[in-house]
Design an enzyme around this catalytic site. Structure first.
Site, PDB file in Angstrom:
ATOM      1  CE  LYS A 123       2.862  -9.943  -0.588  1.00 27.74           C
ATOM      2  NZ  LYS A 123       3.094  -9.498  -0.861  1.00 27.74           N
ATOM      3  CE  LYS A 206       0.073  -8.659   7.596  1.00 24.48           C
ATOM      4  NZ  LYS A 206       0.950  -8.310   6.175  1.00 24.48           N
ATOM      5  CE  LYS A 209      -1.660  -3.082   1.575  1.00 23.14           C
ATOM      6  NZ  LYS A 209      -1.679  -1.409   1.623  1.00 23.14           N
TER       7      LYS A 209
END
Ligand code: AMP
Ligand code: TRP
Length: 347
Positions: A123, A206, A209
Site C-alpha cells: 500500500k 488479488k 475494491k
C-alpha cells in the site's frame, strides 16, 4: 528433575472478523470472508463481525462516502445472511475499547515487525515517507479488534495471514512482558477454495475494491448484466479446460474462474473440472455467469431493499455496538490495570 508442565489456560471459543468499508464489497470479500462468516453462525460459537471504519481511514476517505459505504457494507452482511439476532454486527468506531487497546499494543509491537508487513509495503509502495502513521500501525489496531474480545478464531482470506501472525506475536509478547496468561493465541481460519479470488483482468493479482479497473472485480452491487458482461470479458487463455485440476497449474486465469465456480456452487474444483473437462471458455463463461447471477442477485436485491431504510441499519449497528461494548469494556479495563494505569474515576 524436569520442570512441571504448565497447562495453558483454555479460552472459550469466540469468532471475530472484520471488513473495511473503504469501497463496495467484492466477490473476493464475499467468497473469502462473508460467505464463511455466515456459515460460522451455525457452529454454536459466538460470532462478532465488525465494519472496520477506523482501518478504512488509514487511507483517505471522503466522509460522505465513508458513511454510505459503511451502511452499504452492513446491508451486504445482512443480505448475505448475517443475522443481527445471532451475530453481533457493528462498526468499529462506536466501540472505543478498540483504540484504547490499540494504543497499548502500539507500545508492545516493534517497528521492525510492522516494517515487514507485506500489505503495508504494497500500500505504501515507493511513497512510504508520505503515508499515514495509521497505515503503519494498522496491524496493531487489527490485533486490538480481535483481542478486545479475546477472540480465538478469525475467519479471513489468505492476504490476512501475516497480520494474524503478528496478532499472535503481540499477544505472546504482552503475556510474557506482564507475566500473565491474559490473551489467547488466535487461530486463523483460512479455509475453502476461494481464500484468494484473483482479478478478472490479471490472474496473478488479488481481486480488490481498490483496483482502479471496475472490470477487474464483481461488486455485490453489480446487476445481472454487469456480472455477465464482466465474466464474458474476463481474461483467459485460449485452451479448453483441462481434464484434471493439475492441468490448471500454470493457468492462473482459468484456475481462478474454476475456483470461483466451485466456491459459488459449493463444489470441489475437481468436480467442476470433471463436469467441464474439454469445454471451451465460450461454454464455461456463460455457465459461470448464470451461476454467479443466481447466487448474487438475491443478495444484491436484498441489499437495495435494506438501503432504503438507513435509519434501521444505523439502529442495528448501534445495538450491535452496545453488545460488543459490554464484552470488550471489562476485557480492556483489565488490560489497563495489568499495565499499571490508575483508574479511579467515579462513574
Ligand atoms: P478487506 O476488503 O481488505 O477489508 O478484506 C476483508 C476480508 O475479505 C478479509 O478477510 C480478506 O482476506 C477478504 N478478501 C478480500 N479480498 C479477497 C480476495 N480477493 N479473495 C479472498 N478473500 C478476500
Ligand atoms: N485487515 C483486514 C482486511 O483488510 C480487516 C480487519 C480489521 C480484520 N480488523 C480485523 C479482519 C480483525 C479480521 C479480524 O481484510
Amino acid at each position: 528433575m524436569s520442570e512441571p508442565v504448565q497447562t495453558p489456560p483454555t479460552f472459550p471459543r469466540r469468532i471475530f472478523s472484520g471488513i473495511q468499508p473503504s469501497g463496495g464489497l467484492t466477490l473476493g470479500n464475499y467468497l473469502g470472508a462473508l460467505k464463511r462468516f455466515v456459515e460460522k453462525q451455525d457452529e454454536g460459537i459466538e460470532t462478532i463481525y465488525c465494519l472496520v471504519d477506523m482501518h478504512a481511514i488509514t487511507v483517505w476517505q471522503d466522509p460522505v462516502k465513508l458513511r454510505q459505504q459503511t451502511r452499504e457494507a452492513a446491508a451486504g452482511f445482512i443480505a448475505a445472511g448475517i443475522d443481527p439476532r445471532r451475530s453481533i454486527l457493528f462498526n468499529q468506531s462506536q466501540v472505543t475499547a478498540h483504540v484504547e487497546l490499540a494504543w497499548i499494543f502500539n507500545c508492545i509491537a516493534r517497528m521492525g515487525w510492522m516494517s515487514r508487513m507485506t500489505q503495508f509495503k504494497d500500500k505504501a509502495g515507493k511513497n512510504s515517507e508520505n503515508v499515514s502513521l495509521g497505515l503503519f500501525a494498522y496491524p496493531s489496531l487489527m490485533a486490538a479488534d480481535i483481542m478486545a474480545y479475546k477472540a480465538t478464531d478469525v475467519p479471513v482470506g489468505e492476504d490476512q495471514k501475516q497480520h494474524l501472525e503478528l496478532c499472535r506475536d503481540i499477544a505472546i509478547k504482552f503475556n510474557n512482558d506482564y507475566k500473565v496468561d491474559y490473551f489467547p493465541i488466535v487461530e486463523p481460519l483460512i479455509e475453502g477454495v476461494a481464500t484468494r479470488v484473483m482479478s478478472l483482468r490479471d490472474g496473478t493479482k488479488k481481486m480488490s475494491k481498490s483496483d482502479p479497473s471496475d472490470q477487474s472485480r464483481i461488486n455485490l452491487t453489480d446487476d445481472a448484466d454487469m456480472i455477465a458482461n464482466k465474466i464474458r470479458k474476463a481474461k483467459t487463455d485460449t485452451d479448453p479446460l483441462p481434464d484434471s485440476v493439475e492441468g490448471l497449474k500454470d493457468r492462473p486465469e482459468a484456475r481462478n474462474l474454476v475456483n470461483i465456480y466451485a466456491a459459488l456452487a459449493d463444489l470441489a474444483p475437481a468436480k467442476v473440472i470433471q463436469d467441464f473437462a474439454g469445454a471451451q471458455f465460450g461454454t464455461f463463461k456463460p455457465a459461470l455467469a448464470e451461476l454467479a447471477v443466481a447466487k448474487l442477485s438475491p443478495i444484491t436485491g436484498e441489499m437495495t431493499r435494506l438501503m432504503k431504510d438507513p435509519a434501521e441499519i444505523d439502529r442495528i449497528l448501534g445495538k450491535g455496538a452496545d453488545q460488543a461494548d459490554a464484552i470488550a469494556r471489562p476485557i480492556v479495563d483489565k488490560v489497563y490495570d495489568i499495565v499499571g494505569m490508575i483508574r479511579s474515576r467515579q462513574v
